[in-house]
Write a protein that holds these residues in place. Structure first.
Motif, PDB file in Angstrom:
ATOM      1  N   ARG A  32      37.074  40.655  43.660  1.00 36.90           N
ATOM      2  CA  ARG A  32      35.651  39.543  42.995  1.00 36.90           C
ATOM      3  C   ARG A  32      34.648  39.977  44.202  1.00 36.90           C
ATOM      4  O   ARG A  32      34.872  40.002  45.499  1.00 36.90           O
ATOM      5  CB  ARG A  32      36.144  38.390  43.789  1.00 36.90           C
ATOM      6  N   TYR A  33      33.615  39.684  44.020  1.00 36.11           N
ATOM      7  CA  TYR A  33      31.942  40.119  44.708  1.00 36.11           C
ATOM      8  C   TYR A  33      32.200  38.556  45.272  1.00 36.11           C
ATOM      9  O   TYR A  33      32.189  37.194  44.923  1.00 36.11           O
ATOM     10  CB  TYR A  33      30.822  40.660  43.978  1.00 36.11           C
ATOM     11  N   GLY A  34      31.219  39.158  46.515  1.00 39.20           N
ATOM     12  CA  GLY A  34      30.289  37.220  46.757  1.00 39.20           C
ATOM     13  C   GLY A  34      30.971  37.130  47.993  1.00 39.20           C
ATOM     14  O   GLY A  34      32.641  37.618  48.807  1.00 39.20           O
ATOM     15  N   VAL A  35      30.819  36.499  49.367  1.00 38.62           N
ATOM     16  CA  VAL A  35      31.530  35.676  49.750  1.00 38.62           C
ATOM     17  C   VAL A  35      32.099  34.013  50.000  1.00 38.62           C
ATOM     18  O   VAL A  35      31.989  33.702  48.948  1.00 38.62           O
ATOM     19  CB  VAL A  35      30.343  34.474  50.984  1.00 38.62           C
ATOM     20  N   LEU A  36      33.571  34.419  50.622  1.00 38.71           N
ATOM     21  CA  LEU A  36      34.481  34.078  49.904  1.00 38.71           C
ATOM     22  C   LEU A  36      34.918  32.137  50.111  1.00 38.71           C
ATOM     23  O   LEU A  36      34.230  32.041  51.863  1.00 38.71           O
ATOM     24  CB  LEU A  36      35.827  34.340  50.401  1.00 38.71           C
ATOM     25  N   GLY A  37      34.729  30.782  49.070  1.00 35.37           N
ATOM     26  CA  GLY A  37      35.112  29.687  49.713  1.00 35.37           C
ATOM     27  C   GLY A  37      36.268  29.657  49.967  1.00 35.37           C
ATOM     28  O   GLY A  37      36.110  29.192  51.042  1.00 35.37           O
ATOM     29  N   ASP A  38      36.891  29.952  49.428  1.00 30.77           N
ATOM     30  CA  ASP A  38      38.516  29.135  49.387  1.00 30.77           C
ATOM     31  C   ASP A  38      39.461  30.205  50.361  1.00 30.77           C
ATOM     32  O   ASP A  38      39.979  31.496  50.409  1.00 30.77           O
ATOM     33  CB  ASP A  38      38.906  29.403  47.931  1.00 30.77           C
ATOM     34  N   SER A  39      39.994  29.962  51.424  1.00 30.29           N
ATOM     35  CA  SER A  39      40.440  29.950  52.014  1.00 30.29           C
ATOM     36  C   SER A  39      41.531  30.496  52.268  1.00 30.29           C
ATOM     37  O   SER A  39      42.097  30.591  53.224  1.00 30.29           O
ATOM     38  CB  SER A  39      40.318  29.259  53.279  1.00 30.29           C
ATOM     39  N   SER A  40      42.288  29.218  50.893  1.00 30.03           N
ATOM     40  CA  SER A  40      43.998  29.490  50.820  1.00 30.03           C
ATOM     41  C   SER A  40      44.467  30.176  50.323  1.00 30.03           C
ATOM     42  O   SER A  40      45.465  31.323  50.112  1.00 30.03           O
ATOM     43  CB  SER A  40      44.306  28.230  49.915  1.00 30.03           C
ATOM     44  N   MET A  41      43.358  31.826  50.348  1.00 34.28           N
ATOM     45  CA  MET A  41      43.666  32.878  49.255  1.00 34.28           C
ATOM     46  C   MET A  41      43.601  33.738  50.220  1.00 34.28           C
ATOM     47  O   MET A  41      43.106  34.353  51.124  1.00 34.28           O
ATOM     48  CB  MET A  41      42.693  33.234  47.944  1.00 34.28           C
ATOM     49  N   ILE A  42      44.706  34.822  50.561  1.00 32.44           N
ATOM     50  CA  ILE A  42      44.383  36.349  51.152  1.00 32.44           C
ATOM     51  C   ILE A  42      43.508  37.039  50.770  1.00 32.44           C
ATOM     52  O   ILE A  42      43.433  37.779  49.477  1.00 32.44           O
ATOM     53  CB  ILE A  42      45.881  37.016  51.067  1.00 32.44           C
ATOM     54  N   ALA A  43      42.607  37.161  51.899  1.00 33.18           N
ATOM     55  CA  ALA A  43      40.651  38.031  50.741  1.00 33.18           C
ATOM     56  C   ALA A  43      41.408  39.627  51.946  1.00 33.18           C
ATOM     57  O   ALA A  43      41.475  39.949  53.452  1.00 33.18           O
ATOM     58  CB  ALA A  43      40.357  37.663  51.470  1.00 33.18           C
ATOM     59  N   MET A  44      41.349  40.256  51.227  1.00 34.40           N
ATOM     60  CA  MET A  44      41.291  42.232  51.452  1.00 34.40           C
ATOM     61  C   MET A  44      40.222  42.934  51.857  1.00 34.40           C
ATOM     62  O   MET A  44      39.700  43.082  50.283  1.00 34.40           O
ATOM     63  CB  MET A  44      42.756  43.433  51.449  1.00 34.40           C
ATOM     64  N   PRO A  45      39.244  42.543  52.689  1.00 31.89           N
ATOM     65  CA  PRO A  45      37.978  43.869  52.595  1.00 31.89           C
ATOM     66  C   PRO A  45      38.510  45.126  51.867  1.00 31.89           C
ATOM     67  O   PRO A  45      39.257  45.562  52.000  1.00 31.89           O
ATOM     68  CB  PRO A  45      37.163  43.422  53.270  1.00 31.89           C
ATOM     69  N   LEU A  46      37.453  45.337  50.450  1.00 30.05           N
ATOM     70  CA  LEU A  46      37.211  46.749  49.824  1.00 30.05           C
ATOM     71  C   LEU A  46      35.635  46.640  50.395  1.00 30.05           C
ATOM     72  O   LEU A  46      35.869  48.518  50.889  1.00 30.05           O
ATOM     73  CB  LEU A  46      37.263  46.686  48.565  1.00 30.05           C
ATOM     74  N   VAL A  47      34.654  46.403  50.592  1.00 34.64           N
ATOM     75  CA  VAL A  47      33.700  47.234  51.328  1.00 34.64           C
ATOM     76  C   VAL A  47      32.918  45.599  51.264  1.00 34.64           C
ATOM     77  O   VAL A  47      32.565  44.714  51.165  1.00 34.64           O
ATOM     78  CB  VAL A  47      32.440  47.236  49.609  1.00 34.64           C
ATOM     79  N   LYS A  48      32.624  45.395  53.025  1.00 36.67           N
ATOM     80  CA  LYS A  48      32.053  44.279  53.531  1.00 36.67           C
ATOM     81  C   LYS A  48      30.878  44.405  52.934  1.00 36.67           C
ATOM     82  O   LYS A  48      30.246  43.446  53.367  1.00 36.67           O
ATOM     83  CB  LYS A  48      32.491  44.561  54.939  1.00 36.67           C
TER      84      LYS A  48
END
Length: 294
Positions: free
Chosen positions: A143-159
């Protein structure tokens, strides 16, 4: 692989300052070690060691060649580890990705990833509608964009990915090229919309200056790929993720506009519902995509 064994003997001999030490470390005879060094010196046409009765000392050429030899052996070891790990990384991955990015960028990368890991199978779901990871059978989402749901594990691909203004050479041949974002008010702009929300307020930044421009146009789609195709066919100006149009910009099919301004951030992440789903396959895919997209 005799050449690789010769390199390994050379590196160990340099480390121990002794052919005997290198032979002992690699479980070969001193005669084999000596022959390996002689082969290398003959092939290179340069002496690698200054020999004395008690020790070896690298020549200047030997010191230079040592750095490359160590790098070559390190790369070989990484390749061997990757092949060994490929058998351990297995399973099926259901991946959700944006349509435009997924079709033109992620799809060929997935093919390359699956060639590296033959025990992985994938299912790719392409849609600009954001998949609900907790209620749908999705293993990971891109997914694109700044993430709002902190409950998911987010692994950066292109910051640091950003949106860019683009238009085709054909469009610019018929319309004055905008020199400032405010000039967009006089142009036909191409819109992306999702859930009946039209994204027609485009933001830009330059040094200490921020500006948001409300633009107009006659074409809108909930598929980012359609917006890109409109831009390619000269229908107007698009505000796209740089990743989506990188190949078009490199090939000259699209032209960047107002390049002294930065578009808004559109970081790309790989999302996973929980840490329990961070399998070796998911981690391997994240590493691969991050490295390739960099």
């Amino acid at each position: 692989m005799k050449a690789l064994q010769d390199l390994a003997i050379f590196v160990e001999a340099a480390k121990h300052g002794s052919l005997t030490g290198a032979a002992r470390q690699l479980d070969v005879s001193p005669a084999v070690a000596s022959a390996a060094i002689k082969r290398l010196e003959t092939e290179l046409g340069s002496p690698l060691f200054v020999r004395s009765t008690r020790s070896l000392r690298l020549t200047q050429q030997g010191e230079q060649f040592l750095r490359y030899s160590e790098q070559a052996l390190d790369l070989l070891q990484q390749g061997q580890q990757q092949l060994q790990n490929a058998d351990k990384i297995q399973g099926s991955l259901l991946i959700s990705a944006p349509s435009d990015l997924g079709r033109d960028v992620i799809l060929p990368l997935l093919d390359a990833f699956m060639s590296l890991y033959p025990n992985i199978s994938t299912r790719l779901s392409l849609s600009d509608e954001q998949a609900k990871l907790f209620s749908q059978p999705i293993d990971i989402a891109i997914r694109y964009g700044v993430l709002g749901d902190s409950s998911m594990i987010a692994m950066p691909l292109v910051k640091d990915n950003r949106r860019v203004l683009v238009a085709s050479p054909e469009y610019l041949a018929q319309h004055k090229t905008p020199a400032h974002p405010l000039d967009l008010k006089h142009h036909e702009c191409l819109f992306y919309e999702l859930n009946e929300v039209r994204y027609n307020r485009w933001q830009f930044h330059r040094q200490e200056e921020d500006i948001a421009v409300s633009v107009t146009g006659r074409r809108a789609s909930n598929d980012g790929g359609v917006v890109r195709q409109w831009a390619l066919s000269g229908k107007g100006i698009a505000y796209k993720s740089a990743l989506d149009v990188k190949a078009d910009l490199n090939a000259g099919r699209l032209v960047p506009l107002c390049t002294d301004w930065q578009g808004e951030l559109a970081p790309l992440h790989l999302l996973c519902p929980s840490r329990q789903q961070l399998t070796p396959a998911v981690k391997a895919l994240h590493r691969f995509l991050r490295d390739q997209l960099a």
